[in-house]
Scaffold this motif. Structure first.
Motif, PDB file in Angstrom:
ATOM      1  N   LEU A 745      -7.707  -3.356  20.009  1.00  0.00           N
ATOM      2  CA  LEU A 745      -7.207  -2.368  19.049  1.00  0.00           C
ATOM      3  C   LEU A 745      -8.245  -1.307  18.729  1.00  0.00           C
ATOM      4  O   LEU A 745      -7.987  -0.395  17.961  1.00  0.00           O
ATOM      5  CB  LEU A 745      -6.794  -3.074  17.759  1.00  0.00           C
ATOM      6  CG  LEU A 745      -5.656  -4.085  17.910  1.00  0.00           C
ATOM      7  CD1 LEU A 745      -5.420  -4.795  16.588  1.00  0.00           C
ATOM      8  CD2 LEU A 745      -4.375  -3.399  18.362  1.00  0.00           C
ATOM      9  N   GLY A 746      -9.426  -1.412  19.320  1.00  0.00           N
ATOM     10  CA  GLY A 746     -10.450  -0.397  19.081  1.00  0.00           C
ATOM     11  C   GLY A 746     -11.336  -0.764  17.919  1.00  0.00           C
ATOM     12  O   GLY A 746     -10.978  -1.526  17.047  1.00  0.00           O
ATOM     13  N   GLY A 747     -12.506  -0.146  17.872  1.00  0.00           N
ATOM     14  CA  GLY A 747     -13.487  -0.484  16.853  1.00  0.00           C
ATOM     15  C   GLY A 747     -13.652   0.559  15.783  1.00  0.00           C
ATOM     16  O   GLY A 747     -14.486   0.427  14.909  1.00  0.00           O
ATOM     17  N   THR A 748     -12.904   1.641  15.818  1.00  0.00           N
ATOM     18  CA  THR A 748     -13.045   2.667  14.790  1.00  0.00           C
ATOM     19  C   THR A 748     -11.802   2.721  13.955  1.00  0.00           C
ATOM     20  O   THR A 748     -10.692   2.494  14.436  1.00  0.00           O
ATOM     21  CB  THR A 748     -13.279   4.043  15.433  1.00  0.00           C
ATOM     22  OG1 THR A 748     -12.179   4.357  16.286  1.00  0.00           O
ATOM     23  CG2 THR A 748     -14.570   4.042  16.251  1.00  0.00           C
ATOM     24  N   ALA A 749     -11.968   3.057  12.697  1.00  0.00           N
ATOM     25  CA  ALA A 749     -10.829   3.140  11.784  1.00  0.00           C
ATOM     26  C   ALA A 749     -10.012   4.381  12.072  1.00  0.00           C
ATOM     27  O   ALA A 749     -10.540   5.432  12.384  1.00  0.00           O
ATOM     28  CB  ALA A 749     -11.332   3.175  10.350  1.00  0.00           C
ATOM     29  N   LYS A 750      -8.696   4.261  12.002  1.00  0.00           N
ATOM     30  CA  LYS A 750      -7.822   5.403  12.195  1.00  0.00           C
ATOM     31  C   LYS A 750      -7.733   6.200  10.898  1.00  0.00           C
ATOM     32  O   LYS A 750      -8.362   5.894   9.913  1.00  0.00           O
ATOM     33  CB  LYS A 750      -6.457   4.932  12.656  1.00  0.00           C
ATOM     34  CG  LYS A 750      -6.542   4.093  13.925  1.00  0.00           C
ATOM     35  CD  LYS A 750      -5.274   4.180  14.725  1.00  0.00           C
ATOM     36  CE  LYS A 750      -5.472   3.487  16.084  1.00  0.00           C
ATOM     37  NZ  LYS A 750      -4.355   3.693  16.985  1.00  0.00           N
ATOM     38  N   ALA A 751      -6.970   7.289  10.929  1.00  0.00           N
ATOM     39  CA  ALA A 751      -6.916   8.179   9.777  1.00  0.00           C
ATOM     40  C   ALA A 751      -6.458   7.455   8.523  1.00  0.00           C
ATOM     41  O   ALA A 751      -6.935   7.719   7.440  1.00  0.00           O
ATOM     42  CB  ALA A 751      -5.999   9.354  10.085  1.00  0.00           C
ATOM     43  N   SER A 752      -5.533   6.536   8.640  1.00  0.00           N
ATOM     44  CA  SER A 752      -5.047   5.805   7.481  1.00  0.00           C
ATOM     45  C   SER A 752      -4.741   4.374   7.906  1.00  0.00           C
ATOM     46  O   SER A 752      -4.498   4.089   9.072  1.00  0.00           O
ATOM     47  CB  SER A 752      -3.787   6.459   6.901  1.00  0.00           C
ATOM     48  OG  SER A 752      -2.711   6.350   7.809  1.00  0.00           O
ATOM     49  N   PHE A 753      -4.719   3.489   6.906  1.00  0.00           N
ATOM     50  CA  PHE A 753      -4.444   2.084   7.213  1.00  0.00           C
ATOM     51  C   PHE A 753      -3.022   1.902   7.736  1.00  0.00           C
ATOM     52  O   PHE A 753      -2.778   1.080   8.613  1.00  0.00           O
ATOM     53  CB  PHE A 753      -4.658   1.226   5.977  1.00  0.00           C
ATOM     54  CG  PHE A 753      -4.399  -0.236   6.222  1.00  0.00           C
ATOM     55  CD1 PHE A 753      -5.347  -1.035   6.813  1.00  0.00           C
ATOM     56  CD2 PHE A 753      -3.175  -0.809   5.887  1.00  0.00           C
ATOM     57  CE1 PHE A 753      -5.112  -2.376   7.058  1.00  0.00           C
ATOM     58  CE2 PHE A 753      -2.927  -2.143   6.125  1.00  0.00           C
ATOM     59  CZ  PHE A 753      -3.905  -2.932   6.716  1.00  0.00           C
ATOM     60  N   ILE A 754      -2.078   2.658   7.198  1.00  0.00           N
ATOM     61  CA  ILE A 754      -0.691   2.496   7.630  1.00  0.00           C
ATOM     62  C   ILE A 754      -0.533   2.875   9.105  1.00  0.00           C
ATOM     63  O   ILE A 754       0.263   2.279   9.827  1.00  0.00           O
ATOM     64  CB  ILE A 754       0.270   3.321   6.725  1.00  0.00           C
ATOM     65  CG1 ILE A 754       1.712   2.805   6.896  1.00  0.00           C
ATOM     66  CG2 ILE A 754       0.169   4.806   7.007  1.00  0.00           C
ATOM     67  CD1 ILE A 754       2.674   3.373   5.880  1.00  0.00           C
ATOM     68  N   ASP A 755      -1.313   3.848   9.584  1.00  0.00           N
ATOM     69  CA  ASP A 755      -1.286   4.180  11.006  1.00  0.00           C
ATOM     70  C   ASP A 755      -1.832   3.020  11.841  1.00  0.00           C
ATOM     71  O   ASP A 755      -1.268   2.635  12.863  1.00  0.00           O
ATOM     72  CB  ASP A 755      -2.112   5.441  11.283  1.00  0.00           C
ATOM     73  CG  ASP A 755      -1.416   6.700  10.795  1.00  0.00           C
ATOM     74  OD1 ASP A 755      -0.176   6.709  10.748  1.00  0.00           O
ATOM     75  OD2 ASP A 755      -2.121   7.661  10.468  1.00  0.00           O
ATOM     76  N   LEU A 756      -2.939   2.464  11.366  1.00  0.00           N
ATOM     77  CA  LEU A 756      -3.543   1.322  12.064  1.00  0.00           C
ATOM     78  C   LEU A 756      -2.585   0.149  12.125  1.00  0.00           C
ATOM     79  O   LEU A 756      -2.335  -0.423  13.189  1.00  0.00           O
ATOM     80  CB  LEU A 756      -4.830   0.921  11.351  1.00  0.00           C
ATOM     81  CG  LEU A 756      -5.460  -0.410  11.788  1.00  0.00           C
ATOM     82  CD1 LEU A 756      -5.993  -0.290  13.197  1.00  0.00           C
ATOM     83  CD2 LEU A 756      -6.573  -0.813  10.826  1.00  0.00           C
ATOM     84  N   PHE A 757      -2.025  -0.206  10.987  1.00  0.00           N
ATOM     85  CA  PHE A 757      -1.152  -1.373  10.953  1.00  0.00           C
ATOM     86  C   PHE A 757       0.145  -1.111  11.709  1.00  0.00           C
ATOM     87  O   PHE A 757       0.689  -2.006  12.352  1.00  0.00           O
ATOM     88  CB  PHE A 757      -0.845  -1.755   9.501  1.00  0.00           C
ATOM     89  CG  PHE A 757      -0.303  -3.146   9.359  1.00  0.00           C
ATOM     90  CD1 PHE A 757      -1.140  -4.241   9.442  1.00  0.00           C
ATOM     91  CD2 PHE A 757       1.048  -3.368   9.153  1.00  0.00           C
ATOM     92  CE1 PHE A 757      -0.655  -5.533   9.322  1.00  0.00           C
ATOM     93  CE2 PHE A 757       1.552  -4.657   9.035  1.00  0.00           C
ATOM     94  CZ  PHE A 757       0.689  -5.739   9.120  1.00  0.00           C
TER      95      PHE A 757
END
Length: 809
Positions: A745-757
């Motif tokens: 899933l990658g090691g960097t945070a996306k713009a928002s948590f809802i995008d990540l989840f």
């Protein structure tokens, strides 16, 4: 209302009862069971399964028609119904323990059963929503006075909550619904059944314990809980062995530690005392630890006794179980003594006593560790639970075909029918009182003290003083509730006004309450809602609360006293209320002013009482401080808060172009997916809050104008957003690298948590997604512990803990 009934018990015998009243319109649906009969005590039975059968069909599961019947499949329904309204039955015990008479809260009440839950299937214990609503409608039509519903779904918006919907229609028809608070304690915000028209009941202990003792070879005696009347020879000690030492070669340590039958080599346990570890409770259809009645393999004799020790997560709550072999359950602290002794002794030995009943134990009552806690997640201006009642080791009929026809059970499922029985008694005494008047009488006469010393009721989990979020108004006292003096009356109109203050539109309210011509009042707000308890969840400078009291007793003058609340001054006007006749209503105001600095977000507690010298009408108070000021009209998409056409155009454009976090299926898919995960409700709520960016990260606090620098307290390199705190922080690298599916899933945070989840929903299997949720929840737990200096985050422990936690659940 839950899991049916076994009507053969003496608790439901109709000897000495008059004919069934003509107001009763119910039926006795026996189905294909010719032996199932109602009578003048047990006057009705119905069962509802159309929704559940469709659920089975949708999953390609078929069952014979005989499966769907009104009988109690697991004893829970019989136990709770007898607790609410069972007859006096003498000389009852569980294997000789607790011998005496059993009776319900209203032993001469007539009872009926509405079965909506079908044991043995995933998600079925709460019943299908359509079946539950149909049961509510039927009970209202049949003519019941009170519904005891030891049932709950995940708390959500009132108009989506099946219990809230069904119970509101009940209250409109003069029928009170008494519900269990849930068994997800001791964490806060775990309450079920939070609607203000529901009577929500927590669970507390009694002053009776079923105990057994484990004596170690070094003379140390450990106190445990048991309902086994078999004991070992007092002069002889036996070798002890833990499950891991007795495991089969292909078994896991965890399964062996919990003593699953398939994990143990019983040739190693023969003639010994088996020591197991109790983990979090299992789901209904999952495997259970080894029984105490027979060996797992026929070629070996069983162990001769069993000791079960709590792990740290389960803590100090122990429940007495009925077993045939000598047994004892011990808490975490006592368990540490046992395991230390086994590790430091070459040939450890012990003996286990038979159980005995101890009375007048102190402190009691305590709020049970498992009992769900407030604050109220849906409307924090309403304190929940409402009261607490006995819910630990309650003896009642169980299953006539069981080895234990009477059983001691624990849970808020046991405490709720106690209050339903009290309600029925008061309805008999005061047939013209409304449901809210009876509820108020029970609440305002409850006690927050115990014993002759009048010490505060404690929380069993911490042994610290409990609060209104543990027990609501306190522990019920039915004798005082019969003559409360004054009550807080609530009518249907008040509940409709509540909807307005909660933020619903008139059109929505009308749909929820068909046939009602309703318009929201211009000036009503939540502080005017006439609830018997008082919550002020957002005190900035001052708040004025109004209440009205109805005299249901003799004329008199009531004077007010206020229990001191830390950091708050409380002024009541007027300080005296004079009632000249029964039925007279008087209004008063309570002004809360913040006068000292108390930590933001922290609740403080107190109480307010009116008394004429013989009656004491108490309301608990909960106040939380906030820095929020009066609302302002502002535009959140410009730096100065003023609307600009350009910013409006850019916002609209971004909304059009923005991809959905759940793909083409829309955000509804995301929420449905979260709520259907096989994880505890508190973890679902955590993920839901994270998706809304409602976690108290440094960035979130900064946006609320709290003086913080916004940087992550762990890495101190980047701003702490939700996605950074749960995913992108460099301190979490070992976690990401330690789980195979997280690497992808990658090691960097996306713009928002809802995008990540949202991306995780489409790339992970259900099991992986559930483990991810537990990991994120645990990361946040340790983040808070670290911030407050309580503990340090340990990656290796966290991964193993999360996997074990999910397996146990």
């Amino acid at each position: 209302m839950l899991q049916g009934i076994s009507p053969e018990y003496e608790s439901f015998n109709d000897e000495g009862y008059d004919p069934v009243p003509p107001k009763w319109r119910g039926d006795c649906e026996s189905g294909t069971d010719d032996g199932f009969k109602c009578n003048r005590k047990f006057i009705g039975a119905r069962y509802f399964y159309a929704g559940f059968r469709k659920l089975l069909s949708d999953n390609n599961i078929s069952l014979p028609e005989t499966y769907f019947n009104v009988r109690d499949g697991n004893g829970h329904g019989t136990h709770t119904l007898a607790t609410a309204g069972g007859n006096f039955v003498a000389n009852i015990s569980v294997m000789g323990n607790g011998n005496g008479a059993v009776k319900g809260g209203a032993p001469r009440a007539r009872v009926a059963s509405y079965k909506v839950s079908w044991s043995g299937f995933w998600g079925s214990n709460g019943g299908d929503p359509a079946d539950v609503l149909k049961a509510f409608d039927s009970a209202i039509y049949d003519g019941v006075d009170v519904i005891s519903a030891s049932i709950g779904f995940t708390s959500e918006d009132y108009f989506k909550d099946v219990i809230a919907i069904g119970s509101f229609h009940a209250i409109k028809n003069g029928v009170m619904v008494v519900c269990s608070a849930g068994n997800s304690g001791p964490d806060p915000y775990t309450m079920e059944n939070e609607a203000p028209w529901l009577f929500t009941v927590a669970a507390s202990t009694t002053d009776r314990d079923f105990v057994s003792y484990v004596t170690l070879g070094n003379g140390k005696k450990l106190k445990g809980a048991s309902l086994s009347n078999n004991s070992m020879a007092s002069e002889k000690y036996y070798p002890v062995i833990d499950g891991v030492s007795a495991k089969l070669p292909n078994a896991t340590d965890i399964d062996a530690m919990e003593c699953y039958p398939e994990a143990l080599d019983n040739t190693k346990t023969e003639g010994k005392i088996l020591v197991c570890v109790a983990k979090a409770p299992k789901k209904e259809n999952e495997k259970n630890p080894m029984p105490d009645t027979q060996p797992a393999r026929p070629d070996a004799k069983p162990y001769i006794a069993k000791i079960t020790a709590n792990d740290n997560f389960t803590g100090n709550y122990i429940r007495a179980d009925a077993t045939i072999l000598p047994s004892a359950k011990i808490n975490f602290t006592e368990g540490q003594f046992l395991f230390d002794y086994m590790k430091t002794t070459k040939n450890p030995v012990a003996q286990v006593s038979g159980s005995k009943t101890e009375f007048n134990t102190n402190p009691a009552p305590m709020v049970a560790q498992f009992s769900s806690r407030g604050p109220n997640k849906i409307q924090p201006a309403i304190i929940k639970p409402d009261v607490t009642a006995p819910g630990v080791d309650i003896i009642a009929p169980y299953r006539p075909d069981s080895s234990f026809p009477y059983k001691a059970l624990s849970g808020t499922s046991m405490s709720a029918p106690h209050v339903a029985g009290i309600f029925a008694l008061l309805k008999k005494i005061h047939p013209n009182w409304s449901p809210s008047a009876i509820k108020s009488a029970i609440m305002t006469t409850a006690s927050t003290k115990y014993g002759n010393s009048q010490s505060p009721i404690l929380d069993q989990a911490t042994k610290l003083e409990a609060t209104a979020f543990h027990y609501g108004s306190g522990h019920v006292r039915p004798d005082l509730a019969a003559d409360p003096g004054l009550v807080y009356e609530l009518r249907v109109q008040d509940y409709l006004n509540f909807f307005c203050a909660h933020g619903y539109y008139e059109k929505t309210i009308s749909a929820f309450c068909p046939g009602t011509l309703f318009a929201c009042p211009k000036s009503f707000n939540m502080t005017d809602f006439n609830y018997p308890s008082i919550a002020v969840p957002y005190l900035v400078d001052s708040v004025t609360v109004t209440r009205k009291l109805l005299n249901v007793g003799t004329p008199g003058v009531y004077n007010v006293t206020v229990e001191e609340i830390a950091g708050v001054s409380v002024q009541v006007e007027p300080k005296s209320l004079k009632f000249g006749k029964e039925g007279e209503e008087q209004k008063f105001k309570v002004v809360f002013k913040r006068n000292n600095f108390v930590k933001l977000g922290k609740y403080v507690f107190g109480g307010l009482s009116w008394s004429d010298g013989s009656h004491y009408v108490r309301s608990p108070i909960a106040v939380m401080f906030n820095t929020r000021r009066d609302d302002l009209c502002c535009w959140h998409f410009t730096s100065n808060g003023e609307y600009a056409v350009k910013s409006g155009y850019n916002l609209g454009l971004s909304l059009v172009q923005e991809h959905s976090c759940s793909g083409a299926q829309g955000s509804g898919f995301l929420w449905d997916k979260i709520w259907n995960l096989a994880v505890p409700p508190k973890i679902k709520i955590f993920i839901w809050r994270a998706c809304h960016e409602w976690l108290t990260t440094q960035v979130s606090l900064a946006k609320r104008r709290i003086q913080v620098d916004g940087l992550c307290p762990d890495c101190s390199k980047k701003f702490e957003t939700t996605s950074h705190a749960l995913w992108g922080c460099s301190g979490l690298k070992d976690i990401r690298d330690g789980v195979t599916f997280m690497k992808g899933l990658g090691g960097t945070a996306k713009a928002s948590f809802i995008d990540l989840f949202g991306s995780c929903l489409h790339s992970l299997e259900n099991g992986e997604l559930e483990l991810l949720c537990v990991i994120l929840w645990r990361i946040w737990f340790f983040r808070n512990q670290d911030v407050h200096g309580n503990s340090k985050f340990r990656e290796e422990d966290t991964l193993s803990w999360c996997k074990e936690f999910l397996d146990n659940y």
